[in-house]
Design a protein around this motif. Structure first.
Motif, PDB file in Angstrom:
ATOM      1  N   ALA A  59      35.472 -78.759   6.302  1.00 20.36           N
ATOM      2  CA  ALA A  59      35.594 -78.249   5.023  1.00 20.36           C
ATOM      3  C   ALA A  59      37.348 -77.406   5.851  1.00 20.36           C
ATOM      4  O   ALA A  59      37.594 -76.370   4.737  1.00 20.36           O
ATOM      5  N   MET A  60      37.799 -78.030   7.483  1.00 18.92           N
ATOM      6  CA  MET A  60      38.625 -77.269   7.718  1.00 18.92           C
ATOM      7  C   MET A  60      39.886 -77.513   6.979  1.00 18.92           C
ATOM      8  O   MET A  60      40.855 -76.875   6.878  1.00 18.92           O
ATOM      9  N   ASN A  61      39.945 -78.864   6.927  1.00 16.57           N
ATOM     10  CA  ASN A  61      40.817 -79.575   5.655  1.00 16.57           C
ATOM     11  C   ASN A  61      40.924 -79.702   4.244  1.00 16.57           C
ATOM     12  O   ASN A  61      41.270 -80.386   4.075  1.00 16.57           O
ATOM     13  N   GLY A  62      40.103 -79.220   3.973  1.00 18.96           N
ATOM     14  CA  GLY A  62      40.093 -79.416   2.635  1.00 18.96           C
ATOM     15  C   GLY A  62      40.463 -78.489   1.683  1.00 18.96           C
ATOM     16  O   GLY A  62      41.254 -77.234   1.910  1.00 18.96           O
ATOM     17  N   GLU A  63      40.866 -79.283   0.986  1.00 19.41           N
ATOM     18  CA  GLU A  63      42.039 -78.789  -0.451  1.00 19.41           C
ATOM     19  C   GLU A  63      41.196 -77.723  -1.800  1.00 19.41           C
ATOM     20  O   GLU A  63      40.302 -78.185  -1.664  1.00 19.41           O
TER      21      GLU A  63
END
Length: 184
Positions: A59-63
């Protein structure tokens, strides 16, 4: 023209606030998500137990998304955000919403949605969509109360982490339907 960069900023109304999801939110969000283990049976993905860290990292690193830690009275009570952002179509999806049990039914989810919708429309988006598991009657009632239009149901369109082929109700609000647009 829709500006996705304008979506990724802290939002607040004096009672609640949203902060872009960051590492500092990991442990408070883990605690909030652990407050209702049974609810994760209805979610596409689990934020509970051994699933939490991998889901948080994704969730934190998704595009094409902007997920927020959700606060009420300075206490982290859950999360919500823009889960699918499509600037070329000036459309996005609002989702990944979870509130700890003590925050439910208090009116703060409506405040979070007001912030997200007003921000999205101010950023030039014209369509905000919500996708809800048809088993989640509480969320469907909240969509209706928000003024979202139920557009239909996608039958067995997604398989949850538990292997359930879910039916997904689609709701939307358009910029010209949003009363908060004038305040943006």
């Amino acid at each position: 023209m829709a500006d996705p960069a304008a979506l990724v900023s802290a939002l607040g109304d004096g009672v609640v606030h949203l902060e872009p999801l960051a590492e500092e939110h990991r442990e408070p969000l883990r605690a909030a998500c652990a407050a209702d283990p049974a609810i994760w049976q209805m979610y596409l993905i689990s934020w509970f137990g051994e699933h939490f860290d991998a889901t948080f990292d994704t969730a934190m690193n998704g595009e094409n998304r902007a997920i927020f830690a959700a606060f009420a009275g300075g206490v982290l009570v859950g999360m919500t955000g823009y889960t699918v952002i499509v600037p070329a179509h000036a459309a996005l999806e609002i989702g990944m919403t979870y509130l700890a049990p003590e925050a439910r039914g208090t009116g703060i989810n409506r405040r979070f949605k007001d912030l997200l919708l007003t921000n999205a429309f101010a950023a030039g988006f014209t369509r905000c969509e919500f996708r809800v598991d048809v088993r989640n009657t509480r969320s469907q009632a909240a969509m209706a109360k928000l003024g979202a239009v139920r557009e239909g149901v996608l039958r067995k369109n997604q398989v949850t982490w538990k292997g359930h082929a879910r039916d997904t109700a689609i709701y939307s609000i358009l910029a010209d339907e949003w009363p908060g647009k004038a305040a943006a």
